[in-house]
Design a protein around this motif. Structure first.
Motif, PDB file in Angstrom:
ATOM      1  N   VAL A 133       0.850  -1.208   0.000  1.00 23.65           N
ATOM      2  CA  VAL A 133       0.000   0.000   0.000  1.00 23.65           C
ATOM      3  C   VAL A 133       0.879   1.249   0.000  1.00 23.65           C
ATOM      4  O   VAL A 133       0.690   2.181  -0.795  1.00 23.65           O
ATOM      5  CB  VAL A 133      -0.927  -0.010   1.246  1.00 23.65           C
ATOM      6  N   LEU A 134       1.873   1.257   0.885  1.00 23.24           N
ATOM      7  CA  LEU A 134       2.711   2.461   1.022  1.00 23.24           C
ATOM      8  C   LEU A 134       3.601   2.642  -0.213  1.00 23.24           C
ATOM      9  O   LEU A 134       3.906   3.771  -0.605  1.00 23.24           O
ATOM     10  CB  LEU A 134       3.548   2.384   2.303  1.00 23.24           C
ATOM     11  N   ARG A 135       3.978   1.527  -0.834  1.00 26.81           N
ATOM     12  CA  ARG A 135       4.821   1.646  -2.043  1.00 26.81           C
ATOM     13  C   ARG A 135       4.026   2.253  -3.200  1.00 26.81           C
ATOM     14  O   ARG A 135       4.551   3.060  -3.971  1.00 26.81           O
ATOM     15  CB  ARG A 135       5.378   0.260  -2.409  1.00 26.81           C
ATOM     16  N   LEU A 136       2.759   1.887  -3.312  1.00 22.31           N
ATOM     17  CA  LEU A 136       1.930   2.514  -4.362  1.00 22.31           C
ATOM     18  C   LEU A 136       1.846   4.022  -4.103  1.00 22.31           C
ATOM     19  O   LEU A 136       1.965   4.842  -5.021  1.00 22.31           O
ATOM     20  CB  LEU A 136       0.516   1.919  -4.385  1.00 22.31           C
ATOM     21  N   LEU A 137       1.657   4.380  -2.832  1.00 16.03           N
ATOM     22  CA  LEU A 137       1.564   5.812  -2.513  1.00 16.03           C
ATOM     23  C   LEU A 137       2.896   6.507  -2.779  1.00 16.03           C
ATOM     24  O   LEU A 137       2.937   7.592  -3.369  1.00 16.03           O
ATOM     25  CB  LEU A 137       1.112   5.991  -1.055  1.00 16.03           C
ATOM     26  N   ALA A 138       4.007   5.868  -2.361  1.00 16.84           N
ATOM     27  CA  ALA A 138       5.326   6.488  -2.584  1.00 16.84           C
ATOM     28  C   ALA A 138       5.587   6.653  -4.082  1.00 16.84           C
ATOM     29  O   ALA A 138       6.182   7.643  -4.518  1.00 16.84           O
ATOM     30  CB  ALA A 138       6.421   5.636  -1.939  1.00 16.84           C
ATOM     31  N   THR A 139       5.102   5.717  -4.876  1.00 17.02           N
ATOM     32  CA  THR A 139       5.278   5.794  -6.327  1.00 17.02           C
ATOM     33  C   THR A 139       4.472   6.966  -6.900  1.00 17.02           C
ATOM     34  O   THR A 139       4.763   7.479  -7.966  1.00 17.02           O
ATOM     35  CB  THR A 139       4.835   4.451  -6.963  1.00 17.02           C
ATOM     36  N   ASN A 140       3.462   7.381  -6.147  1.00 11.50           N
ATOM     37  CA  ASN A 140       2.666   8.559  -6.533  1.00 11.50           C
ATOM     38  C   ASN A 140       3.066   9.797  -5.736  1.00 11.50           C
ATOM     39  O   ASN A 140       2.289  10.737  -5.598  1.00 11.50           O
ATOM     40  CB  ASN A 140       1.174   8.262  -6.353  1.00 11.50           C
ATOM     41  N   HIS A 141       4.266   9.758  -5.166  1.00 14.45           N
ATOM     42  CA  HIS A 141       4.845  10.921  -4.464  1.00 14.45           C
ATOM     43  C   HIS A 141       4.128  11.254  -3.162  1.00 14.45           C
ATOM     44  O   HIS A 141       4.106  12.418  -2.737  1.00 14.45           O
ATOM     45  CB  HIS A 141       4.916  12.142  -5.402  1.00 14.45           C
ATOM     46  N   ILE A 142       3.488  10.244  -2.564  1.00 12.85           N
ATOM     47  CA  ILE A 142       2.892  10.422  -1.221  1.00 12.85           C
ATOM     48  C   ILE A 142       3.654   9.444  -0.328  1.00 12.85           C
ATOM     49  O   ILE A 142       3.535   8.234  -0.514  1.00 12.85           O
ATOM     50  CB  ILE A 142       1.389  10.070  -1.236  1.00 12.85           C
ATOM     51  N   PHE A 143       4.479   9.934   0.608  1.00 19.33           N
ATOM     52  CA  PHE A 143       5.477   9.185   1.404  1.00 19.33           C
ATOM     53  C   PHE A 143       6.712   8.921   0.530  1.00 19.33           C
ATOM     54  O   PHE A 143       6.637   8.960  -0.699  1.00 19.33           O
ATOM     55  CB  PHE A 143       4.966   7.822   1.931  1.00 19.33           C
ATOM     56  N   LEU A 144       7.840   8.681   1.253  1.00 17.44           N
ATOM     57  CA  LEU A 144       9.085   8.290   0.578  1.00 17.44           C
ATOM     58  C   LEU A 144       9.440   6.883   1.037  1.00 17.44           C
ATOM     59  O   LEU A 144       9.275   6.570   2.233  1.00 17.44           O
ATOM     60  CB  LEU A 144      10.227   9.226   0.993  1.00 17.44           C
ATOM     61  N   GLU A 145       9.936   6.051   0.138  1.00 23.31           N
ATOM     62  CA  GLU A 145      10.526   4.778   0.583  1.00 23.31           C
ATOM     63  C   GLU A 145      12.025   5.040   0.616  1.00 23.31           C
ATOM     64  O   GLU A 145      12.687   5.064  -0.421  1.00 23.31           O
ATOM     65  CB  GLU A 145      10.163   3.621  -0.359  1.00 23.31           C
ATOM     66  N   VAL A 146      12.580   5.272   1.811  1.00 24.66           N
ATOM     67  CA  VAL A 146      13.963   5.752   1.910  1.00 24.66           C
ATOM     68  C   VAL A 146      14.966   4.607   1.881  1.00 24.66           C
ATOM     69  O   VAL A 146      16.145   4.799   1.602  1.00 24.66           O
ATOM     70  CB  VAL A 146      14.179   6.618   3.181  1.00 24.66           C
ATOM     71  N   ALA A 147      14.522   3.394   2.188  1.00 23.78           N
ATOM     72  CA  ALA A 147      15.324   2.169   2.078  1.00 23.78           C
ATOM     73  C   ALA A 147      14.290   1.066   1.902  1.00 23.78           C
ATOM     74  O   ALA A 147      13.109   1.286   2.179  1.00 23.78           O
ATOM     75  CB  ALA A 147      16.150   1.972   3.351  1.00 23.78           C
ATOM     76  N   PRO A 148      14.690  -0.115   1.446  1.00 28.87           N
ATOM     77  CA  PRO A 148      13.677  -1.143   1.234  1.00 28.87           C
ATOM     78  C   PRO A 148      12.796  -1.339   2.478  1.00 28.87           C
ATOM     79  O   PRO A 148      13.310  -1.563   3.588  1.00 28.87           O
ATOM     80  CB  PRO A 148      14.505  -2.396   0.910  1.00 28.87           C
ATOM     81  N   ASP A 149      11.488  -1.148   2.292  1.00 27.45           N
ATOM     82  CA  ASP A 149      10.490  -1.323   3.366  1.00 27.45           C
ATOM     83  C   ASP A 149      10.584  -0.299   4.502  1.00 27.45           C
ATOM     84  O   ASP A 149       9.968  -0.475   5.554  1.00 27.45           O
ATOM     85  CB  ASP A 149      10.555  -2.741   3.963  1.00 27.45           C
ATOM     86  N   VAL A 150      11.343   0.745   4.294  1.00 27.19           N
ATOM     87  CA  VAL A 150      11.447   1.810   5.305  1.00 27.19           C
ATOM     88  C   VAL A 150      10.835   3.072   4.697  1.00 27.19           C
ATOM     89  O   VAL A 150      11.242   3.502   3.616  1.00 27.19           O
ATOM     90  CB  VAL A 150      12.915   2.076   5.717  1.00 27.19           C
ATOM     91  N   PHE A 151       9.858   3.643   5.391  1.00 26.13           N
ATOM     92  CA  PHE A 151       9.117   4.780   4.822  1.00 26.13           C
ATOM     93  C   PHE A 151       9.286   6.014   5.700  1.00 26.13           C
ATOM     94  O   PHE A 151       9.437   5.907   6.929  1.00 26.13           O
ATOM     95  CB  PHE A 151       7.636   4.423   4.677  1.00 26.13           C
ATOM     96  N   SER A 152       9.264   7.162   5.056  1.00 30.30           N
ATOM     97  CA  SER A 152       9.278   8.417   5.827  1.00 30.30           C
ATOM     98  C   SER A 152       8.334   9.399   5.125  1.00 30.30           C
ATOM     99  O   SER A 152       7.787   9.106   4.063  1.00 30.30           O
ATOM    100  CB  SER A 152      10.697   8.980   5.927  1.00 30.30           C
TER     101      SER A 152
END
Ligand SMILES: C[S@@+](CC[C@H](N)C(=O)[O-])C[C@H]1O[C@@H](n2cnc3c(N)ncnc32)[C@H](O)[C@@H]1O
Length: 476
Positions: A133-152
């Protein structure tokens, strides 16, 4: 015509528009010594100052319009359309993030980010699914995936943060949105009532029983939630108390996602005589009146809404500005706007985001009641989005002062496409939830004419900034 002959020329023209607009944005910020906000820093209203300058907004809207048009012209069409057709997953995933308190967990975790196992732990959901879920959002520039499976956080995701501690939210989830900016509440409402209803728009438009209906209980919402009640009545059910509260706070969110002084612009509230009475019809908990009452102490106000909402309004005012109610400068009044208006001859009847909730017949009932109660000097201020045509407007409503606007540079769409798309998304949302509608200026003009008002001026809000427009009427 807004078109260029050679398709590559069109793509180049769009890219030139982007480049020249970015140069102008930089120039403008430098001339004021301001720094343009970074997409990776958390949102604060103060840090938006550079983007809020009128010329920066104008050029920013060209960048957004041109970038979206450029993507449409360059991406392989089947993929381009597939991407649009599947975008609803983004809406749903925003709601997942809100309901799993991801924004608050990331804020507390600090700027280096939080591993998805720790994001999932407080709500005990599956971290592998949440990561997707968070990766789809990060791919749309909502949240960052700063390392594999780590979000900011980044700027967009930070808007989902209520500012509350994770502990307090887990202790009382129903109070999550109380005393917040209402932005997360608004997006939770979008992901719930709006997304679920949207799935039934096709059936609702095709079924002969609902196809031409303007009734607020013959909508996609009614199919999705299997109810015969209009949404606002459905909110009154005991089991929907949380949703009712969330909607009320979310309406405050609609104010907080636009420039803070949006309600103050486009109508000269200051010029109204001392003691003028302003009636906020369907005023919700009164967030617009609150902004006006704080800004203009020479004015008095009545906030009208349905019983249950006025109860919520009393709590809001008690919290935010109790002295205004105690001194009688602000009154809260339960009133159904389909009944005759109890206040005669105020200086102003104003309605923000009311007309868009209703089909024409219902708008005419509301407007006619206000017209019957109006004095010759009463002004009507309608605050709503204007959903202009996507081509140049050639209707006679363009003669109304304030109605005509400059066309954007070619090859952009006349309505600046993506830069103003929120009004059109809102239009379909109103259709799905209530059989309501955002309108063109010509449609507003006609509604006013049929209810005994005359549209005398339009103050167009900046759709790029999310600001509603104001349509000013007087008794005809
Ligand atoms: C989209 S909200 C806008 C609220 C407010 N004007 C604002 O901008 O924050 C629509 C409001 O209309 C109110 N409403 C719906 N039906 C109503 C009715 N029959 N009489 C009075 N208010 C009503 C709702 O309770 C809700 O507060």
């Amino acid at each position: 015509m807004n078109s260029v002959q050679n398709p590559v020329d069109e793509i180049r023209a769009l890219s030139d528009l982007i480049k020249s607009s970015i140069d102008k944005i930089e120039e403008s910020c430098l001339s004021r010594g301001q720094i343009y906000p970074s997409a990776n820093d958390p949102f604060t209203p103060q840090s938006e100052a550079a983007r809020m300058a009128p010329d920066v907004q104008e050029y920013g809207s060209i960048v957004v319009a041109a970038a979206a048009q450029l993507i449409a012209a360059t991406r392989p069409p089947p993929l381009g359309l597939a991407t649009h057709a599947l975008k609803f997953h983004v809406s749903s995933c925003i709601r997942v993030a809100i309901n799993l308190h991801v924004a608050e967990i990331l804020r507390e975790g600090g700027p280096l980010g939080v591993h998805v196992h720790d994001i999932a732990s407080p709500t005990k959901v599956d971290p592998t699914k949440l990561a997707r879920v968070l990766r789809l959002l990060a791919t749309n520039h909502i949240f960052l995936e700063v390392a594999p499976d780590v979000f900011s956080h980044n700027r967009l995701s930070s808007l989902l943060d209520t500012g509350k501690s994770v502990t307090s939210i887990l202790a009382d989830g129903d109070a999550k949105y109380d005393n917040t900016l209402g932005i997360a509440a608004l997006f939770d409402h979008f992901g719930d009532e709006a997304v679920k209803s949207s799935g039934y728009i096709t059936e609702t438009l095709i079924d002969p029983k609902t196809a031409r209906s303007g009734e607020p209980n013959q909508t996609a919402f009614n199919r999705a939630f299997k109810t015969d009640l209009p949404m606002f009545h459905w909110y009154d059910l005991e089991e929907n108390a949380f949703r009712r509260r969330r909607f009320g706070i979310g309406m405050e969110g609609t104010q907080n996602v636009v420039a803070p002084d949006a309600i103050l612009q486009g109508f000269d509230w200051k010029a109204l005589p001392q003691g003028s009475l302003i009636v906020d019809v369907g005023g919700g908990i009164g967030s617009q009146t609150h902004a006006l009452a704080k800004a203009f102490d020479h004015l008095s106000f009545v906030v009208q809404d349905r019983d249950a909402v006025i109860e919520e309004a009393a709590k809001f005012w008690n919290e935010k500005y109790p002295e205004a109610v105690k001194l009688g400068r602000v009154k809260l009044q339960a009133h159904d706007f389909f009944e005759p208006q109890p206040i005669s001859g105020p200086s102003v009847f104003f309605m923000r985001m009311i007309m868009h909730d209703w089909s024409n017949d219902y708008c005419l009932k509301i407007l006619s009641h206000l017209r019957s109660a109006a004095a010759p000097s009463t002004q009507l201020v309608i605050i709503d989005n204007i959903a202009s045509y996507a081509c140049p407007d050639t209707t006679s409503a363009q003669q109304t002062p304030g109605a005509s606007t400059r066309l954007p540079p070619a090859p952009l769409l006349a309505n600046k496409g993506e830069a103003n798309v929120l009004a059109y998304l809102g239009d379909i949302q109103m259709l799905n939830l209530n059989n309501g509608s955002e309108r063109t200026i010509a449609q507003f003009s006609e509604l006013l004419r049929k209810s005994g008002w005359k549209l005398v001026r339009v103050a167009q809000g900046d759709g790029f900034e999310g600001e509603n427009s104001k349509l000013i009427g007087v008794p005809a």
